[in-house]
Enzyme design. Structure first.
Site, PDB file in Angstrom:
ATOM      1  N   LYS A  13     -13.101  21.689 -29.181  1.00 29.48           N
ATOM      2  CA  LYS A  13     -13.476  20.455 -29.897  1.00 29.48           C
ATOM      3  C   LYS A  13     -14.917  20.531 -30.408  1.00 29.48           C
ATOM      4  CE  LYS A  13     -12.565  17.727 -26.361  1.00 29.48           C
ATOM      5  NZ  LYS A  13     -12.100  18.688 -25.351  1.00 29.48           N
ATOM      6  N   ARG A  88     -11.793   8.865 -23.923  1.00 28.71           N
ATOM      7  CA  ARG A  88     -11.108   9.697 -22.938  1.00 28.71           C
ATOM      8  C   ARG A  88     -10.170   8.875 -22.067  1.00 28.71           C
ATOM      9  NH1 ARG A  88     -15.154  14.026 -22.817  1.00 28.71           N
ATOM     10  NH2 ARG A  88     -14.539  15.743 -21.486  1.00 28.71           N
ATOM     11  N   ARG A 127     -17.657  30.628 -21.392  1.00 29.90           N
ATOM     12  CA  ARG A 127     -18.543  29.995 -22.381  1.00 29.90           C
ATOM     13  C   ARG A 127     -20.018  30.115 -22.013  1.00 29.90           C
ATOM     14  NH1 ARG A 127     -15.973  24.136 -23.888  1.00 29.90           N
ATOM     15  NH2 ARG A 127     -16.927  23.425 -21.968  1.00 29.90           N
ATOM     16  N   ARG A 161     -23.083  25.854 -18.903  1.00 32.15           N
ATOM     17  CA  ARG A 161     -22.963  24.510 -18.346  1.00 32.15           C
ATOM     18  C   ARG A 161     -22.621  24.625 -16.859  1.00 32.15           C
ATOM     19  NH1 ARG A 161     -19.137  21.085 -22.302  1.00 32.15           N
ATOM     20  NH2 ARG A 161     -18.512  20.243 -20.289  1.00 32.15           N
ATOM     21  N   ARG A 172     -11.301  18.744 -14.193  1.00 32.35           N
ATOM     22  CA  ARG A 172     -11.430  18.246 -15.567  1.00 32.35           C
ATOM     23  C   ARG A 172     -10.064  18.258 -16.260  1.00 32.35           C
ATOM     24  NH1 ARG A 172     -16.118  22.063 -17.495  1.00 32.35           N
ATOM     25  NH2 ARG A 172     -15.746  21.182 -19.556  1.00 32.35           N
TER      26      ARG A 172
HETATM   27  P1  AMP Z   1     -17.517  17.359 -22.327  1.00 29.21           P
HETATM   28  O1  AMP Z   1     -18.791  17.972 -22.801  1.00 29.21           O
HETATM   29  O2  AMP Z   1     -16.841  16.537 -23.377  1.00 29.21           O
HETATM   30  O3  AMP Z   1     -16.593  18.376 -21.696  1.00 29.21           O
HETATM   31  O4  AMP Z   1     -17.909  16.339 -21.172  1.00 29.21           O
HETATM   32  C1  AMP Z   1     -18.513  16.783 -19.958  1.00 29.21           C
HETATM   33  C2  AMP Z   1     -18.348  15.731 -18.876  1.00 29.21           C
HETATM   34  O5  AMP Z   1     -19.010  14.532 -19.272  1.00 29.21           O
HETATM   35  C3  AMP Z   1     -16.910  15.304 -18.586  1.00 29.21           C
HETATM   36  O6  AMP Z   1     -16.255  16.175 -17.679  1.00 29.21           O
HETATM   37  C4  AMP Z   1     -17.121  13.904 -18.004  1.00 29.21           C
HETATM   38  O7  AMP Z   1     -17.576  13.967 -16.670  1.00 29.21           O
HETATM   39  C5  AMP Z   1     -18.268  13.378 -18.847  1.00 29.21           C
HETATM   40  N1  AMP Z   1     -17.791  12.660 -20.063  1.00 29.21           N
HETATM   41  C6  AMP Z   1     -17.982  13.034 -21.371  1.00 29.21           C
HETATM   42  N2  AMP Z   1     -17.417  12.148 -22.204  1.00 29.21           N
HETATM   43  C7  AMP Z   1     -16.855  11.189 -21.430  1.00 29.21           C
HETATM   44  C8  AMP Z   1     -16.117  10.013 -21.693  1.00 29.21           C
HETATM   45  N3  AMP Z   1     -15.814   9.643 -22.957  1.00 29.21           N
HETATM   46  N4  AMP Z   1     -15.687   9.279 -20.636  1.00 29.21           N
HETATM   47  C9  AMP Z   1     -15.978   9.632 -19.389  1.00 29.21           C
HETATM   48  N5  AMP Z   1     -16.655  10.730 -19.051  1.00 29.21           N
HETATM   49  C10 AMP Z   1     -17.097  11.512 -20.062  1.00 29.21           C
END
Ligand code: AMP
Length: 216
Positions: A13, A88, A127, A161, A172
């Protein structure tokens, strides 16, 4: 044009959002990036979020909705945006619909990047990104052209990360299936949903996304 990218962790994404941002002059709205910036800044939200992110769980709907509400009203979003990582949950999707209708805007495309669960761990654990400019790489699928040197800025320091490890990825992925996958029928019903094959290589996925955008 306002676009939402959906898909499990590791689907690409962020990579595709960056390409769309450049190709169509849109703004990428990544809640994951916003939360990581909050963690780095040491803010109260960042401190609370870090524990949750490290567990591979979701930050509260209230926090995330407030974060997007503030960001999406910024004038730079008027030219159009790509949502990456938000919504989400169904509560977030409903709040987003309300927010957009208050602003007299809507989602033009919701694109699911489909990926088999079996490849998620390999995708995520490989990654890394440039510590200077943030350009993303993968040990197997997207190596820098010159080993150890960032293609984009020439930097030589890279970072990973903290939540990109096999254990956190399992949580996740579970969170995705339990809390985010229900958004697929939600957007299917609205008629805005399309799907692309996230198992394909990066250029091919971009091509499929561009075809969706052109078809409308
Ligand atoms: P991402 O970079 O999108 O993989 O997000 C990393 C982490 O941030 C996720 O595993 C969640 O813990 C948190 N996170 C990001 N976006 C959201 C969201 N819209 N709702 C809840 N938690 C989020």
């Amino acid at each position: 044009m306002n676009v939402l990218l959906l898909g499990p962790p590791g689907a690409g994404k962020g990579t595709q959002a960056k390409r769309l941002e450049e190709a169509h002059d849109l703004v990428q709205l990544s809640t994951g990036d916003m939360l990581r910036a909050a963690v780095t800044s040491g803010s109260e939200i960042g401190k609370q979020a870090q524990v949750i992110i490290d567990r591979g769980e979701l930050v509260s709907d209230g926090t995330m909705i407030a974060m997007i509400r503030e960001r999406i009203q910024n004038p730079d979003c008027m030219k159009g945006f790509i949502l990456d990582g938000f919504p989400r949950t169904t509560a977030q999707a409903v709040a987003l619909d309300l927010m957009l209708s208050e602003m007299d805007r809507r989602l033009d495309h919701v694109i699911e990047i489909k990926l088999d669960d079996g490849v998620v761990v390999e995708r995520i654990t490989g990654r890394f990104s440039c510590a200077n400019c943030g350009t993303g790489y993968h040990a197997k699928f997207k190596k820098p052209k010159r080993k150890g040197i960032c293609d984009a800025c020439g930097g030589s320091e890279f970072s990973r990360r903290k939540d990109d490890n096999a254990e956190t990825v399992t949580s996740r992925l579970e969170a995705y299936h339990r809390q985010t996958a229900p958004l697929l029928p939600y957007y299917q019903a609205s008629g805005a949903l399309s799907g692309v094959n996230g198992m394909a290589d990066i250029d091919e996925v971009t091509h499929q996304i561009e075809s969706v955008l052109e078809a409308a």
